[in-house]
Design a protein around this motif. Structure first.
Motif, PDB file in Angstrom:
ATOM      1  N   LEU A  90     -23.285 -25.605  15.044  1.00 30.41           N
ATOM      2  CA  LEU A  90     -23.963 -25.515  16.335  1.00 30.41           C
ATOM      3  C   LEU A  90     -25.465 -25.656  16.152  1.00 30.41           C
ATOM      4  O   LEU A  90     -26.083 -24.912  15.390  1.00 30.41           O
ATOM      5  CB  LEU A  90     -23.651 -24.180  17.008  1.00 30.41           C
ATOM      6  N   TYR A  91     -26.035 -26.616  16.858  1.00 29.00           N
ATOM      7  CA  TYR A  91     -27.491 -26.799  16.887  1.00 29.00           C
ATOM      8  C   TYR A  91     -28.011 -26.004  18.077  1.00 29.00           C
ATOM      9  O   TYR A  91     -27.664 -26.282  19.232  1.00 29.00           O
ATOM     10  CB  TYR A  91     -27.831 -28.281  16.982  1.00 29.00           C
ATOM     11  N   ASN A  92     -28.860 -25.023  17.788  1.00 34.25           N
ATOM     12  CA  ASN A  92     -29.158 -23.990  18.758  1.00 34.25           C
ATOM     13  C   ASN A  92     -30.650 -23.660  18.788  1.00 34.25           C
ATOM     14  O   ASN A  92     -31.368 -23.847  17.805  1.00 34.25           O
ATOM     15  CB  ASN A  92     -28.364 -22.727  18.382  1.00 34.25           C
ATOM     16  N   SER A  93     -31.096 -23.170  19.933  1.00 33.05           N
ATOM     17  CA  SER A  93     -32.419 -22.558  20.047  1.00 33.05           C
ATOM     18  C   SER A  93     -32.232 -21.206  20.719  1.00 33.05           C
ATOM     19  O   SER A  93     -31.656 -21.131  21.809  1.00 33.05           O
ATOM     20  CB  SER A  93     -33.374 -23.422  20.874  1.00 33.05           C
ATOM     21  N   VAL A  94     -32.726 -20.148  20.102  1.00 29.52           N
ATOM     22  CA  VAL A  94     -32.518 -18.806  20.645  1.00 29.52           C
ATOM     23  C   VAL A  94     -33.253 -18.610  21.963  1.00 29.52           C
ATOM     24  O   VAL A  94     -32.944 -17.688  22.717  1.00 29.52           O
ATOM     25  CB  VAL A  94     -32.974 -17.730  19.639  1.00 29.52           C
ATOM     26  N   SER A  95     -34.217 -19.481  22.269  1.00 30.32           N
ATOM     27  CA  SER A  95     -34.981 -19.339  23.506  1.00 30.32           C
ATOM     28  C   SER A  95     -34.342 -20.059  24.690  1.00 30.32           C
ATOM     29  O   SER A  95     -34.801 -19.916  25.826  1.00 30.32           O
ATOM     30  CB  SER A  95     -36.407 -19.863  23.317  1.00 30.32           C
ATOM     31  N   CYS A  96     -33.281 -20.818  24.444  1.00 32.15           N
ATOM     32  CA  CYS A  96     -32.695 -21.661  25.483  1.00 32.15           C
ATOM     33  C   CYS A  96     -31.480 -20.988  26.132  1.00 32.15           C
ATOM     34  O   CYS A  96     -30.486 -20.701  25.450  1.00 32.15           O
ATOM     35  CB  CYS A  96     -32.274 -23.003  24.891  1.00 32.15           C
ATOM     36  N   PRO A  97     -31.511 -20.743  27.442  1.00 33.75           N
ATOM     37  CA  PRO A  97     -30.361 -20.105  28.099  1.00 33.75           C
ATOM     38  C   PRO A  97     -29.112 -20.986  28.086  1.00 33.75           C
ATOM     39  O   PRO A  97     -27.992 -20.472  28.088  1.00 33.75           O
ATOM     40  CB  PRO A  97     -30.855 -19.864  29.527  1.00 33.75           C
ATOM     41  N   TYR A  98     -29.300 -22.297  28.074  1.00 33.15           N
ATOM     42  CA  TYR A  98     -28.146 -23.188  28.040  1.00 33.15           C
ATOM     43  C   TYR A  98     -27.442 -23.095  26.688  1.00 33.15           C
ATOM     44  O   TYR A  98     -26.205 -23.029  26.618  1.00 33.15           O
ATOM     45  CB  TYR A  98     -28.574 -24.625  28.332  1.00 33.15           C
ATOM     46  N   ALA A  99     -28.222 -23.072  25.626  1.00 35.94           N
ATOM     47  CA  ALA A  99     -27.630 -22.931  24.298  1.00 35.94           C
ATOM     48  C   ALA A  99     -26.939 -21.584  24.147  1.00 35.94           C
ATOM     49  O   ALA A  99     -25.947 -21.460  23.414  1.00 35.94           O
ATOM     50  CB  ALA A  99     -28.704 -23.107  23.223  1.00 35.94           C
ATOM     51  N   ALA A 100     -27.440 -20.576  24.845  1.00 41.17           N
ATOM     52  CA  ALA A 100     -26.823 -19.242  24.763  1.00 41.17           C
ATOM     53  C   ALA A 100     -25.379 -19.263  25.227  1.00 41.17           C
ATOM     54  O   ALA A 100     -24.568 -18.439  24.791  1.00 41.17           O
ATOM     55  CB  ALA A 100     -27.632 -18.245  25.593  1.00 41.17           C
ATOM     56  N   ARG A 101     -25.034 -20.191  26.107  1.00 44.09           N
ATOM     57  CA  ARG A 101     -23.641 -20.289  26.548  1.00 44.09           C
ATOM     58  C   ARG A 101     -22.709 -20.508  25.356  1.00 44.09           C
ATOM     59  O   ARG A 101     -21.624 -19.912  25.289  1.00 44.09           O
ATOM     60  CB  ARG A 101     -23.490 -21.453  27.530  1.00 44.09           C
ATOM     61  N   ALA A 102     -23.121 -21.347  24.435  1.00 43.49           N
ATOM     62  CA  ALA A 102     -22.288 -21.620  23.263  1.00 43.49           C
ATOM     63  C   ALA A 102     -22.204 -20.403  22.349  1.00 43.49           C
ATOM     64  O   ALA A 102     -21.132 -20.092  21.813  1.00 43.49           O
ATOM     65  CB  ALA A 102     -22.850 -22.818  22.500  1.00 43.49           C
ATOM     66  N   ILE A 103     -23.316 -19.703  22.178  1.00 40.87           N
ATOM     67  CA  ILE A 103     -23.326 -18.505  21.333  1.00 40.87           C
ATOM     68  C   ILE A 103     -22.398 -17.444  21.915  1.00 40.87           C
ATOM     69  O   ILE A 103     -21.630 -16.789  21.194  1.00 40.87           O
ATOM     70  CB  ILE A 103     -24.757 -17.961  21.209  1.00 40.87           C
ATOM     71  N   ILE A 104     -22.436 -17.271  23.230  1.00 39.39           N
ATOM     72  CA  ILE A 104     -21.567 -16.290  23.881  1.00 39.39           C
ATOM     73  C   ILE A 104     -20.108 -16.693  23.733  1.00 39.39           C
ATOM     74  O   ILE A 104     -19.236 -15.862  23.453  1.00 39.39           O
ATOM     75  CB  ILE A 104     -21.928 -16.135  25.369  1.00 39.39           C
ATOM     76  N   ALA A 105     -19.818 -17.973  23.913  1.00 37.61           N
ATOM     77  CA  ALA A 105     -18.439 -18.454  23.775  1.00 37.61           C
ATOM     78  C   ALA A 105     -17.911 -18.213  22.365  1.00 37.61           C
ATOM     79  O   ALA A 105     -16.752 -17.812  22.181  1.00 37.61           O
ATOM     80  CB  ALA A 105     -18.360 -19.937  24.129  1.00 37.61           C
ATOM     81  N   LEU A 106     -18.743 -18.436  21.362  1.00 40.96           N
ATOM     82  CA  LEU A 106     -18.334 -18.165  19.980  1.00 40.96           C
ATOM     83  C   LEU A 106     -18.039 -16.682  19.791  1.00 40.96           C
ATOM     84  O   LEU A 106     -17.036 -16.310  19.175  1.00 40.96           O
ATOM     85  CB  LEU A 106     -19.432 -18.608  19.009  1.00 40.96           C
ATOM     86  N   ALA A 107     -18.919 -15.834  20.326  1.00 39.98           N
ATOM     87  CA  ALA A 107     -18.730 -14.391  20.168  1.00 39.98           C
ATOM     88  C   ALA A 107     -17.475 -13.905  20.893  1.00 39.98           C
ATOM     89  O   ALA A 107     -16.719 -13.080  20.366  1.00 39.98           O
ATOM     90  CB  ALA A 107     -19.958 -13.646  20.686  1.00 39.98           C
TER      91      ALA A 107
END
Length: 234
Positions: free
Chosen positions: A8-25
């Motif tokens: 996953l290519y991610n930025s911790v400051s991006c709310p859109y990217a956070a969707r993927a982090i939440i889905a993984l968790a």
């Protein structure tokens, strides 16, 4: 079936990217996380090999195929683990999920931005009034959702089960406090509006979700990151 390797290519400051982090968790999946700094031009390798538009998130599967766009990335992650029940199987509930997300993005967020990222007090006040109007409509969507007999009572969109409808909007709820940070908006009284009762109940439950807290920067960091969006006028 062997689980695919996820990068996953991610930025911790991006709310859109956070969707993927939440889905993984929420699905207890592992992924290699590659940080992408959104404050600087994207590296050439990222534009060439991952996402020509330079956006995050991007998900590489088995070191080969790349999936773009936050909702599509989140749905793919969810589809790998259907037992998570993050995406309803009922066609009507799937449609309601997608419309709730669309309504939030198209109707609520523009008003939130107008009320928040502006230094002109008069325009901020106008933006807050417009935001409340849209939130009341959103509150009605939360109330009118079609639940099945098997859906147990609870604060989330479909009851006790946290789903994509909640997940997709969660990162933006985590930034809602910013409405009071740049204009001294002490008169923001969403909590006192009886027409927002269901919205406030839902927001409180979503904000308490562990997966969202893990995907969200501290509030002071968010305040500083979003200063770049401040405008005197719109």
């Amino acid at each position: 079936m062997t689980a695919p390797k996820l990068t996953l290519y991610n930025s911790v400051s991006c709310p859109y990217a956070a969707r993927a982090i939440i889905a993984l968790a929420e699905t207890n999946q592992e992924a290699e996380i590659i940080p992408i700094d959104l404050k600087v031009p994207r590296p050439e390798w990222y534009l060439k090999d991952i996402n020509p538009y330079g956006q995050v998130p991007a998900l590489k599967v088995n070191d080969k195929d790349v999936i773009l766009e936050s909702l599509i990335v989140a749905e793919y992650i969810i589809d790998l683990h259907p037992e998570s029940r993050l995406l309803p199987t009922d066609p009507l509930q799937r449609a309601q999920t997608r419309y709730l997300i669309h309504h939030w993005s198209a109707r609520v967020m523009p008003k939130f931005q107008k009320a928040t990222y502006v230094l002109n007090a008069k325009q901020a006040a106008e933006g807050r009034e417009e935001l409340v109007v849209e939130l009341i409509k959103f509150n009605k969507l939360l109330l009118d959702v079609q639940r099945k007999e098997s859906d147990s009572e609870g604060p989330f969109y479909f009851g006790s089960n946290f789903t994509l409808a909640d997940l997709a909007i969660a990162p933006f709820l985590a930034r809602f406090f910013l409405i009071e940070k740049y204009n001294g908006n002490a008169d923001v009284t969403l909590e006192k509006n009886p027409e927002l009762k269901r919205f406030l109940e839902w927001r409180e439950a979503v904000l308490a979700r562990d997966s969202l807290q893990k995907a969200t920067e501290p509030k002071d960091k968010l305040v500083e990151n979003y200063r770049k969006f401040l405008k005197e006028t719109w």
